[in-house]
Design a protein around this motif. Structure first.
Motif, PDB file in Angstrom:
ATOM      1  N   VAL A 102      91.652  54.427  -3.032  1.00 27.81           N
ATOM      2  CA  VAL A 102      91.300  55.441  -2.137  1.00 27.81           C
ATOM      3  C   VAL A 102      90.268  56.486  -2.594  1.00 27.81           C
ATOM      4  O   VAL A 102      89.347  56.978  -1.816  1.00 27.81           O
ATOM      5  N   SER A 103      90.453  56.639  -3.823  1.00 26.52           N
ATOM      6  CA  SER A 103      89.307  57.364  -4.365  1.00 26.52           C
ATOM      7  C   SER A 103      87.928  56.963  -4.337  1.00 26.52           C
ATOM      8  O   SER A 103      86.933  57.346  -3.865  1.00 26.52           O
ATOM      9  N   PHE A 104      87.682  55.541  -4.471  1.00 20.17           N
ATOM     10  CA  PHE A 104      86.506  55.079  -4.358  1.00 20.17           C
ATOM     11  C   PHE A 104      86.214  55.109  -2.968  1.00 20.17           C
ATOM     12  O   PHE A 104      84.888  54.999  -2.591  1.00 20.17           O
TER      13      PHE A 104
ATOM     14  N   ASP B 279      83.984  52.262 -11.844  1.00 15.89           N
ATOM     15  CA  ASP B 279      84.387  52.138 -13.300  1.00 15.89           C
ATOM     16  C   ASP B 279      85.479  53.163 -13.333  1.00 15.89           C
ATOM     17  O   ASP B 279      86.460  53.108 -14.221  1.00 15.89           O
ATOM     18  N   MET B 280      85.382  54.422 -12.880  1.00 17.73           N
ATOM     19  CA  MET B 280      86.287  55.536 -13.103  1.00 17.73           C
ATOM     20  C   MET B 280      86.560  56.172 -11.712  1.00 17.73           C
ATOM     21  O   MET B 280      86.179  57.483 -11.530  1.00 17.73           O
ATOM     22  N   PRO B 281      86.980  55.808 -10.827  1.00 16.89           N
ATOM     23  CA  PRO B 281      87.115  56.408  -9.637  1.00 16.89           C
ATOM     24  C   PRO B 281      87.837  57.535  -9.615  1.00 16.89           C
ATOM     25  O   PRO B 281      87.616  58.587  -8.865  1.00 16.89           O
TER      26      PRO B 281
ATOM     27  N   THR C 243      77.126  45.352  -8.656  1.00 16.06           N
ATOM     28  CA  THR C 243      77.228  45.197  -7.158  1.00 16.06           C
ATOM     29  C   THR C 243      78.183  46.667  -6.710  1.00 16.06           C
ATOM     30  O   THR C 243      78.662  47.415  -7.668  1.00 16.06           O
ATOM     31  N   ASP C 244      78.527  46.752  -5.432  1.00 17.46           N
ATOM     32  CA  ASP C 244      79.312  47.816  -4.975  1.00 17.46           C
ATOM     33  C   ASP C 244      80.568  47.630  -4.753  1.00 17.46           C
ATOM     34  O   ASP C 244      81.459  48.405  -4.128  1.00 17.46           O
ATOM     35  N   ASP C 245      81.217  46.543  -5.322  1.00 13.14           N
ATOM     36  CA  ASP C 245      82.642  46.296  -5.166  1.00 13.14           C
ATOM     37  C   ASP C 245      83.514  47.039  -6.140  1.00 13.14           C
ATOM     38  O   ASP C 245      83.249  46.928  -7.475  1.00 13.14           O
ATOM     39  N   PHE C 246      84.678  47.216  -5.616  1.00 12.84           N
ATOM     40  CA  PHE C 246      85.456  47.877  -6.608  1.00 12.84           C
ATOM     41  C   PHE C 246      86.466  46.833  -7.503  1.00 12.84           C
ATOM     42  O   PHE C 246      86.833  45.865  -6.771  1.00 12.84           O
TER      43      PHE C 246
END
Length: 235
Positions: free
Chosen positions: A46-48, A85-87, A232-235
């Protein structure tokens, strides 16, 4: 059978580790751990999503304007870790910035300390505790301590920015050395001071007395995109 029933009078276990009751306890504990892991992952997701929708994916830069004790103004710039890395930690900090919770509060260096700490204390003549504003905004402590295997790099913690405590918040601090005390090794590090380090060093060089700056404001500047880091932009 409760965990309290495992121990009696400090004499150790009262059930056989090979027993059916013990196996049930282990299964219950594993279930709880898995549930906590799922909840933490959900918070990170959710944060990401919120951060990438608001600011894009990448690492965010923020300008921290400060005022010294004689009214002189300066600033330093924080760059966060990559959002994937730290969302949770980054989102926690960015929400504070969005609500201007740190405006007018203190940045403190205690005598001989290895950190500079942002603390919820007003910088007017009263120096009153301002923690209520964080409570009212529901932005006190993080939901859990967040770690990254890649951030910050080992033995490169000088000028890194982390939340105080476990779980961290609302106070955050800036490290002044690459090696940190054991008490700070497992706290959530979410950024690093890229520019304006001289402002912080000037504060810290006055080793024999407590020195303070007023945080005038914190402003979100820009985002370093993932392709600049080859990620990349993936969580």
């Amino acid at each position: 059978l409760s965990y309290q029933e495992i121990y009696r009078n400090g004499k150790g276990l009262v059930i056989d580790v090979e027993s059916e009751e013990y196996e049930e306890l282990e299964e219950e504990e594993e279930g709880l751990v898995n549930r906590i892991d799922r909840l933490e992952t959900a918070i990170q997701e959710v944060s990401f999503q919120r951060l990438t929708e608001a600011y894009g994916g990448g690492a965010y830069r923020l300008r921290v304007g400060v005022i010294d004790e004689v009214g002189g103004k300066s600033y330093f710039i924080i760059e966060t870790a990559m959002v994937m890395d730290m969302p949770h930690a980054i989102d926690h900090f960015m929400r504070m910035v969005e609500k201007k919770l740190w405006d007018g509060l203190a940045l403190v260096h205690e005598p001989h300390s290895k950190v500079i700490t942002a603390t919820p204390m007003t910088m007017d003549d009263s120096h009153t505790w301002a923690g209520q504003r964080f409570t009212d905004a529901n932005l006190t402590h993080m939901a859990f301590n967040e770690y990254s295997s890649v951030y910050p790099p080992p033995h490169h913690r000088k000028f890194s920015v982390a939340f105080s405590g476990r779980p961290g918040g609302p106070s955050f601090y800036i490290n002044l050395e690459d090696e940190v005390d054991f008490s700070h090794q497992h706290e959530s590090t979410f950024g690093v001071v890229l520019e304006g380090r001289d402002v912080l060093l000037k504060l810290a060089l006055q080793m024999d007395k407590k020195t303070m700056l007023t945080i005038e404001n914190i402003e979100v500047l820009s985002t370093r995109r993932p392709d600049e880091f080859g990620q990349t932009d993936d969580f």
